[in-house]
Design an enzyme around this catalytic site. Sequence first.
Site, mmCIF file in Angstrom:
data_model
loop_
_atom_site.group_PDB
_atom_site.id
_atom_site.type_symbol
_atom_site.label_atom_id
_atom_site.label_comp_id
_atom_site.label_asym_id
_atom_site.label_seq_id
_atom_site.Cartn_x
_atom_site.Cartn_y
_atom_site.Cartn_z
ATOM 1 N N HIS A 119 0.860 -1.179 0.000
ATOM 2 C CA HIS A 119 0.000 0.000 0.000
ATOM 3 C C HIS A 119 0.898 1.231 0.000
ATOM 4 O O HIS A 119 1.992 1.221 0.546
ATOM 5 C CB HIS A 119 -0.873 -0.039 1.260
ATOM 6 N N ASP A 196 3.070 -3.856 8.299
ATOM 7 C CA ASP A 196 1.764 -3.228 8.094
ATOM 8 C C ASP A 196 0.716 -4.296 8.392
ATOM 9 O O ASP A 196 0.514 -5.220 7.610
ATOM 10 C CB ASP A 196 1.665 -2.735 6.646
ATOM 11 N N GLN A 199 -4.512 -5.205 7.350
ATOM 12 C CA GLN A 199 -5.419 -6.227 6.840
ATOM 13 C C GLN A 199 -5.275 -7.556 7.570
ATOM 14 O O GLN A 199 -6.046 -8.484 7.317
ATOM 15 C CB GLN A 199 -5.174 -6.445 5.338
ATOM 16 N N LYS A 222 -10.674 -0.737 10.254
ATOM 17 C CA LYS A 222 -10.731 -1.969 9.470
ATOM 18 C C LYS A 222 -11.072 -3.179 10.334
ATOM 19 O O LYS A 222 -11.192 -4.291 9.822
ATOM 20 C CB LYS A 222 -9.408 -2.188 8.732
ATOM 21 N N CYS A 360 -4.663 2.138 -3.903
ATOM 22 C CA CYS A 360 -3.441 2.697 -3.295
ATOM 23 C C CYS A 360 -2.255 1.765 -3.481
ATOM 24 O O CYS A 360 -1.392 1.649 -2.603
ATOM 25 C CB CYS A 360 -3.668 3.006 -1.818
#
Length: 406
Positions: A119, A196, A199, A222, A360
Site C-alpha cells: 500500500h 503493516d 489487513q 478496518k 493505493c
Amino acid sequence: MNRYAKDFPILDQNVNGHPLVYLDSAATSQKPFAVIDAVERYYKENNSNVHRGVHTLGSRATDQYEGAREKVRRFIGASSTKEIVYTRGTTTSLNLVASSYARSRLQAGDEIVISPSEHHSNLIPWQQAAKATGATLKYFELEPDGTLDLKKAEAVITDRTKLVAIAYVSNSLGTIFPVKELAAIVHRHGGVLVVDGAQAVPHFKVDVQDLDCDFLAFSGHKMMAPTGIGVLYGKESLLEQMEPMEFGGEMIDHVDLYESTWKELPWKFEGGTPIIAGAIGLGAAIDYLEQVGMDVVEAYDRDLTRYALERLSTLEGVEIYGPRENRVGSVLFNVDGVHPHDVATVLDAEGIAVRAGHHCCQPLMRWLEVSATARASFYLYNDEADVDRLVAGLQKTKEYFGNVLG
C-alpha cells in the site's frame, strides 16, 4: 443474513432498491451496535479530556481510554502498554517509524527493503526516508501469483539492510506474507522489521512476540472500530530511542524557556488531545472480536474467501489475481472488456458495494499489467449468499456490456 450481520445496523437497508451487500471491508469495516453504543455512551455520560483533570468525568474517561490500551496490548500479545502508541491510523503509525526511527539512523549505503505490492502508506514513507538519508530502497521479487519466495527474499537482505517493511496481508491480493520467517532473517543481519498489519489484525490472531516483529501498525476502522484511531506497536527498547513527531500538550514532562523533556512511553508520542472516543470504540471492537473468537473469525474469513474464489472462477471472462491458497479477506478481479469503475457502478445499481481503482497500490497494478481492478472484500457479517449476489451481479454486468459493446 448470517448470525453476525444482525449486530451491524447499517446492513439493514436497501440501496438502489436492493438489500445492501457490503463487500468493501478492506477499505473500512462496518461497526456493530456494541461499538456504536460504547462511543455514544462516552459522549453522553463521560465526555471529558483524559489525564489532565481530577474530576469524576475526567477519571472515567481516562480509565476507559487507558483500559482500551490494555485491551490492545492483550489482543496483539505485547509485553507492556508502553509498547502501544495510539495514532490516527496505519498511515500515521508507519510515518512515525519512518520519520522518528529510520531518518535518524539511516545513512548512505544502508538499505531499506520492501515489496512492490505494498500500500502507498508502506511505500512512500520509505521512499522519502531513503531520499532524506541517502539510503538505497530495494524491492523483493514477487512470484507470478503475488506470493513471496523466502529463499529469494533472503538473497535480497544483506548486512547493509537496516529495515524491511512489508504488509502481513496484501490489501489488494489478500496474500499472507511470511513475516515471522522474515523477522528471523532480518534480525540475523542486524535489521528491524516493520509490519503493516492493517489487513491482518482484523482477520486472524496476531501475536507480536511470537512474530518477533519490531514494529506493527494497524487501524481501528478496518476491525469494526471508529475511523481516526490506530495503533503503533513497537518494541520498548526501540520506542525509547525515538523522538516524538508532534510537540505540545499532553506529551511533555517539564518545560523551561529553552529546554523541555518528554513523558515516558507511550505518552511522549501522543501530543495534544487524543482520540478518546476512537480508543474507547477500539476497545469495544476488541471485546466484540474476542467474544466471537479470532480463531472463528479466521476460519470464517478463509472459508468465505475460498468460496468466492471458487464461484468467481466459474465466470467466463473474469480474471482473478493473486494466490489461490494462503490468502484471506479479499478477491481482486477484472471483467474482460469492462473498466473496473463500470463494473462497480453496475454492481452498485444492484445494491452491491465493491471497490474499484488502483487500491493505493499503483506499483502493484503495473506489476499486474493493468491500470485498475475491482476488489470484493469480506468480513464476519458477510456470507455465501452475498458472494452469490456478487456473481449474479457480474453476470448482469457481462450481459449489459456485451449488449452495449456488441
